[in-house]
Design a protein around this motif. Sequence first.
Motif: not given
Lengths: 434, 452
Positions: A157-158, A182-185, A270-272, A414-417
């Motif tokens: 989930s993202f 996040s994978c969480h809302p 839960y990291q995208v 940026e979702g990855f760093l």
Amino acid sequence: MEDILSQAKKVAEQAEVFQISTKVTPIHFEANRLKQIQDKESTRTALRLIKGGKVGFAQASGFIESRALIEMAVETCQFGMPAKFNFPNPKVYPKIDTFDLQIDAVTIDDMVELGEQIIATIKQHTSGILCESAITRGIASVHIINSEGGETSYKKSFFSLSFEGVLINDEDMLFVGDSHSSCHPILDFRPIAEEVIKQLELAKRNVSISTKPMPVIFTPHGVASSLIAPLVSAFNGKLVFDGASPLKGKLGEQVFDKDFSLWDDATLPYQVASYPCDDEGVPSQRTPLVDQGVVSHFIYDLQTAALANTQSTGNGSRYGGLPTPSPSSLVIGKGDASFWDMVRDIKEGLAIELLIGAEQGNILNGDFSGNVLLGYKIENGEITGRVKDTMAAGNVYQVLKQLEAIGNDTRWVEGFLLTPCLYCSSLSVASKAG
Amino acid sequence: MQDEIANSLKGHKADYVEIRLEESKATRIIYRGDRLEEIGRTSSEGGNARALVRGGWGFVSFNNVNKLREKVGLAVNQARIVGKEDSKFSPAKPLTDVVTAKTKKNPMTVPLALKKKLFDEYNDIILSTPKIQTSNIGYNDSQRKITFANSEGTYIEQTKIDISLRLAAIASEDGQVQQIGLSLGSQGDFSAIEGLQEQVKQMAQRAVRLLSAPLAKGGEYTVVLDPVLAGVFAHEAFGHLSEADHVYENKRLQDIMVLGRKFGNKYLNIVDGAAVPGLRGSYKYDDEGIPATKTYLIREGILESRLHSRETAAKMGEKPTGNARAINYLFPPIVRMTNTYIEAGTLSFEDIISDIKEGIYAKDWYGGTTSLEMFTFSAAEAYMIRNGKIAELLRPVMLSGNVFVTLGNIDAIGNDLQMNQGGGCGKREQSPLPVSNGSPHIRIRRCLVGGS
């Protein structure tokens, strides 16, 4: 999928079917108000064959007859690269949390409210600002099967919230922004609003800066926009194998500052960018890339690892084609200085929040050069305002060889760093005079 | 199918609805060094429905092209949640047309074996050059058939064929890595990327020469741009700011970008147009079914017009220009450039450089980006200019400017317009969109250059 695999096995030595289905709902705010709601569903099926010892590949979005997909893949086999690997047999995968059921409970109304709240909060601080925001909710399902008995599937989930604001005064434009995923809302807009308000506060006044080498602090956004692209290419096992990375032959050597550590981690809950297995069914892991300044590993997919006589690090990612080594989440280890400690240490210098164009130079060599779209001048230990018409240029290996300090606080960008601030003693800065 | 689409668009409680369906086939070939690393074929089938209700948009994309009426209905429901004002959308005459791709040498009919033979040859030329460490070659071709229909009765089928090729030579010595790239493209003519042996050889040799070249010293310079880099400059520095979706809801930017404002000297003309034939950004209708045009963004130094979709045109009281484009069915159309260029002037290259005491001659491109006000663009090759002559080779340079100042600092325009077909443009998440850029040689005073 099973049908494609069973037919493909008849014409090739080995076969693998990869399928990803996504359902994504983005909503967009433009010019301070809700503009568009989207709903996107897509399914992509990729077939990889090893036939006559060579790799063939075909992919279809939407419907395709199994036979047609297999024919396309077979046609490419005769020209494909010699396969140096086998598709993975059954594996034990780590349990990585990438799915939160709560994502389904988030309604369009919730998302609209989130956007309205953040825009209202920023406008309350700076009334003339023009805001854009995107809020995205999505689910992806990945399923991989191969002829060696390997099979794996997972769901992710993202959710992401991004904000960008522009403040125009005559011909002066100020851009501010932040995003979080996040994978969480994401239910709380305040961390992003606080970051944007901090940027607006620090950039209230335009000041001029000299053309000369000076101390520079990279904020987390600054690290992402200046230094990461060259590092991502340098640690790509494929570029190392080709000799296109300056780090070729440097394993075990002290190349970076002894306090600098960097790792790739696909296992963070839960990291995208996390996953239990990569796009070719290899279990995910945490891979140290730089350990206290020493180059300790590169990232690999199956084929590149085989060429380089090593093991895949579970970094085979697909961007519309065959798997290729690509980072999951990158993490830079934290240090012991706060951002304001660093600022207080500088007599005349620059804090870089956003550099544009930096990834468009010779990143292979570690060079970066860009326009400081958002950056603050530091004078006598204080931030005095925002600089404009200014370029910063340097080389990642020189910057990271000796750092003055590393921040004691990290944040995701940026979702990855995940990175702290980095403080370097000297970087070339050029500014338009007058 | 045409009837089914038409029926699924009827009777919705919306101000406007449309359907866009797409079938495509593509080939991709990638070399890294001496390895042909990837050769793959893809096919894609899908579509989208878009709805406008009281100024709000709904957009639904899908792979399964059945039950189109339901999908349009979902887009309408979404748009109803968004819409809170009156819709503004430029009127357009309904039209029906079928546009086939014009090709000289259709890449779809060139066998994979022949494509591979050509790229093997280029790759051998690069790799046989002394001090070359490795190479990269990326080739893509695609054929897309796009069917567009809207609630006003328009029905258009268009087939488009696109080719792109990027070659790079990477030289290495003593831990230094330098690279030079060459980007080409064509709308459907494979012969445009054949016969490049000599260019490829020179590219590889230049990459090697960069190893011993010095970095430029950062600061302001008089800069001369070659046609390729000047085309990127036109695209980044002014093209993006001309896209009306940046302006149409932005009162302050409208005040700055008022038509009739002077941006440059009287010999500066900047054009964008999909109606300019035979280029990668050329087409007959945009993705809202509006006929392509040729638009003067700047004529004789004055801002004359901008690029529009139907919505931006209506909101600004201007005419649509046929610039609404979507990279594929997963995205709604947004305002994009097509073929963007600076028109030729009268000066020779010698005229342009002869009175420069110290400057930089910047050629070819790595990339470019813009924030609207500030832009950067990077040259793949650069030389110092000393006393009116081209002097020593420099490492690649990054140039940057401010749109409101830099266009006015163009003080010489050459007579040698050339179009570059190797570009791809990115905006929002939609990249790379086929475009072309071009220009003659131009000279810019006081341009900011990043360096040591």
